[in-house]
Design a protein around this motif. Structure first.
Motif, PDB file in Angstrom:
ATOM      1  N   PHE A   1     -49.366 -84.594 -56.971  1.00  0.00           N
ATOM      2  CA  PHE A   1     -48.483 -85.364 -58.102  1.00  0.00           C
ATOM      3  C   PHE A   1     -47.787 -86.433 -57.542  1.00  0.00           C
TER       4      PHE A   1
ATOM      5  N   GLY B   1     -48.917 -90.200 -58.539  1.00  0.00           N
ATOM      6  CA  GLY B   1     -47.531 -90.577 -59.283  1.00  0.00           C
ATOM      7  C   GLY B   1     -47.110 -92.087 -58.791  1.00  0.00           C
TER       8      GLY B   1
ATOM      9  N   GLU C   1     -49.519 -94.885 -58.972  1.00  0.00           N
ATOM     10  CA  GLU C   1     -49.340 -95.242 -60.292  1.00  0.00           C
ATOM     11  C   GLU C   1     -48.206 -96.331 -60.497  1.00  0.00           C
TER      12      GLU C   1
ATOM     13  N   ASN D   1     -48.412 -97.200 -66.286  1.00  0.00           N
ATOM     14  CA  ASN D   1     -47.763 -95.948 -67.192  1.00  0.00           C
ATOM     15  C   ASN D   1     -46.316 -95.615 -66.218  1.00  0.00           C
TER      16      ASN D   1
ATOM     17  N   TYR E   1     -43.895 -93.253 -67.981  1.00  0.00           N
ATOM     18  CA  TYR E   1     -44.399 -91.861 -68.106  1.00  0.00           C
ATOM     19  C   TYR E   1     -44.300 -91.138 -66.597  1.00  0.00           C
ATOM     20  N   TRP E   2     -44.596 -91.963 -65.441  1.00  0.00           N
ATOM     21  CA  TRP E   2     -44.632 -91.270 -64.230  1.00  0.00           C
ATOM     22  C   TRP E   2     -43.123 -91.118 -63.512  1.00  0.00           C
TER      23      TRP E   2
ATOM     24  N   VAL F   1     -41.737 -87.629 -64.624  1.00  0.00           N
ATOM     25  CA  VAL F   1     -42.639 -86.718 -64.103  1.00  0.00           C
ATOM     26  C   VAL F   1     -42.371 -86.749 -62.482  1.00  0.00           C
TER      27      VAL F   1
ATOM     28  N   THR G   1     -48.576 -80.185 -67.115  1.00  0.00           N
ATOM     29  CA  THR G   1     -48.369 -81.829 -66.988  1.00  0.00           C
ATOM     30  C   THR G   1     -49.607 -82.500 -66.249  1.00  0.00           C
TER      31      THR G   1
ATOM     32  N   GLU H   1     -51.975 -83.296 -68.841  1.00  0.00           N
ATOM     33  CA  GLU H   1     -51.420 -84.712 -69.345  1.00  0.00           C
ATOM     34  C   GLU H   1     -51.600 -85.890 -68.872  1.00  0.00           C
ATOM     35  N   ALA H   2     -51.285 -85.738 -67.383  1.00  0.00           N
ATOM     36  CA  ALA H   2     -51.247 -86.921 -66.470  1.00  0.00           C
ATOM     37  C   ALA H   2     -52.641 -87.201 -66.272  1.00  0.00           C
TER      38      ALA H   2
ATOM     39  N   LYS I   1     -53.564 -89.971 -68.490  1.00  0.00           N
ATOM     40  CA  LYS I   1     -53.160 -91.008 -68.379  1.00  0.00           C
ATOM     41  C   LYS I   1     -53.848 -92.022 -67.276  1.00  0.00           C
TER      42      LYS I   1
END
Lengths: 210, 342
Positions: free
Chosen positions: B175, B179, B182, B188, B191-192, B195, B218, B221-222, B225
């Motif tokens: 993650f 994350g 990204e 995104n 979003y990240w 998170v 998550t 969901e992630a 993305k």
């Protein structure tokens, strides 16, 4: 064990129900014949089935209300609300393709409300059913020697409790009644229980009514 | 009265006729073992005598959910795919107690089922065991706790969670890595950012149930993305709901009862230290961006497994389900393995 007790109780209830219906035919002052319900039974809405049943009127409460205005009372007459408590007996089946054929038999109590000025009636039912699921595909097992056995009439049993509101519309002098009855069910399933939803769409009519 | 009886009989006959269960390329039945009736779909080239038994994810999943899409259609051309609903999952049902809902009992079910498959389709069939996600754990559990390796030509683990404890630790790492990448790339960011803040608060040595729930939910969901797979690839849609044996609301609700019980058992049975007991040919397939079951588990498994015949494939544009993200490559890799060891 629980299922055996339930099944025995159900048989007793059915006997009481039938005996009550027979008694009703003889002694009832308002001869209602033998009411019969026939309905499409949609298990989870998509698995089609059929359900037939009857009921016996346990108790009736008639409430008559008059208008305060005498003029209005003379014009419209009294308003009458008839509330009946009924003992139901039902038998039905449905088919979930590629899984099982369900056979259900049960009883219930219905509170039925009718107003004299309306052809629309409402009702609430509490029901308990014994459900036998017959798999509609083959079932096999293998023994210690490696031989395959096909199990005939394989399936499993369950007890199903449901609560169901109903909306009715009566037609004609013979009092043919169309009804829509969605039901929410809790049923024993695997090691625990599950919920299910059913919709019934059918008619009620009287057999042998003089 | 007579008309009513005819109508009732007519409806009854038409209702009971709505079932298909057997053909040269399709078979559908229940397999009973120790009180459970396991729902089975066999689809594909049965005459090939090469079978791939696919165990679904979950807990609380369904085998038939895997019987769709490009990868399934392609594999079914050459092999018979077996989609099994494990005990308490999907359309499987039966009469048993809560205490019978364990990984050990599930492994016994799978082992007995492989014996059954050989009795039904012939002792000379080539049988491979595959498991996706939680199915990676249940297949691994069966391999090290039963005699099932004697019945199999190989094992295919697809993003398999054979060690829930290790899985959580690796998920936190991935993650953070994905994350941050990204955000650095400007994808995104809104979003990240939250998170990553939430994930950074998790202590990898003391992960709570709430943390586990967050990571798992998550992750799916992630993954949506990320820019995974190839949307131009063909995919067949789901079958008509009324003919899907798992459409029943009862099955869906039951899956939710099964999940916590088998989840707990899964946490109590990490299998990393037992991978050395697996000696049959094994193939590990992982999506590089699998935030649900990170590829580090696959790397760990391929290094620890007892088999000398082993392979690992990392799908560069895939998440938790490479068979859906990169189906053509997935089919190619699986076929190479099966053809080599069948």
């Amino acid at each position: 064990m629980i299922q055996k007790i339930f099944f025995t109780s159900w048989i007793l209830l059915l006997l009481v129900s039938n005996s009550a219906i027979a008694q009703g035919e003889v002694t009832s002052s308002d001869d209602i014949g033998l009411p019969v319900r026939v309905a499409f039974y949609g298990d989870n809405g998509v698995n089609p089935g059929l359900r037939v049943g009857t009921f016996y009127k346990l108790h009736e409460n008639v409430k008559v209300r008059t208008y305060k205005s005498k003029k209005r009372q003379a014009k419209k007459g009294a308003r009458t609300k008839v509330i009946q408590y009924r003992l139901d007996g039902n038998f039905g089946f449905y088919n979930q393709p590629n899984n099982h054929f369900g056979l259900l038999i049960g009883t219930g109590i219905t509170r039925h409300k009718r107003k004299n000025e309306s052809k629309w009636n409402t009702a609430w039912s509490l029901e308990v059913n014994y459900l036998r699921r017959f798999y509609n595909i083959k079932t096999f097992e293998i023994d210690a020697n490696g031989s395959i056995n096909e199990i005939g009439l394989a399936g499993n049993n369950g007890v199903m409790f449901s609560i169901a509101p109903a909306l009715e519309r009566s037609f004609g002098e013979k009092e043919m009644v169309f009804f829509l009855k969605p039901a929410y069910q809790v049923l024993t399933y695997n090691h625990a229980f599950s919920i299910s939803a059913v919709v019934e769409l059918g008619i009620t009519f009287n057999l042998f009514k003089s | 009265m007579r008309n009513i009886i005819y109508i009732i009989l007519g409806i009854g006959l038409s209702i009971s006729a709505c079932t298909k269960s057997e053909s040269d390329t399709f078979d559908q039945f229940f397999f009973r073992n120790d009180g459970a009736d396991l729902f089975v779909e066999v689809n594909g080239n049965i005459a090939s005598k090469t079978f791939i038994l696919l165990l679904h994810g979950g807990p609380g999943g369904s085998g038939t959910a895997y019987n769709e899409g490009y990868y399934a259609d392609q594999l079914e051309k050459d092999y018979a795919m077996i989609y099994l609903d494990q005990r308490g999952n999907g359309a499987s049902t039966g009469s048993y107690q809560r205490d019978d809902l364990t990984l050990s009992q599930n492994s016994d079910d799978i082992y007995e089922f492989t014996r059954f498959l050989k009795a039904k389709y012939g002792q000379d069939i080539s049988l491979f065991l595959a498991g996706h996600s939680w199915g990676g754990l249940t297949s691994c559990h069966a391999l090290v706790n039963t005699e099932i390796q004697n019945e199999l030509k190989g094992w295919i683990e697809i993003d398999g969670a054979h060690d829930f404890v290790l899985n959580d630790i690796e998920a936190i790492k991935l993650f953070k890595e994905v994350g941050q990448a990204e955000i650095d790339s400007g994808f995104n960011v809104a979003y990240w950012t939250p998170v990553l803040e939430r994930v950074n608060q998790i202590d990898p040595m003391n992960i709570s149930d709430a943390d586990r729930g967050y990571l798992n939910a998550t992750a799916f969901e992630a993954e949506a993305k990320l820019r995974l797979g190839d949307p131009t690839l063909p995919s067949s849609g789901p079958s008509y709901p009324a003919y899907n044996p798992t459409v029943s609301l009862a099955s869906m609700v039951s899956n939710n009862f099964v999940n916590p019980i088998l989840n707990e058992d899964s946490y109590d049975n990490p299998l990393t230290d037992r991978l050395g007991e697996i000696t049959i040919p094994s193939l590990f397939l992982w999506g590089k961006f699998d935030l649900v079951v990170p590829p580090a588990l696959g790397v760990s498994a391929v290094n620890r497994i007892g088999s000398l015949d082993k392979g690992f494939a990392l799908f560069q544009r895939s998440g938790h389900s490479p068979m859906n993200n990169e189906p053509e490559l997935f089919v190619e890799v699986v076929k190479d393995f099966v053809e080599l060891y069948k």
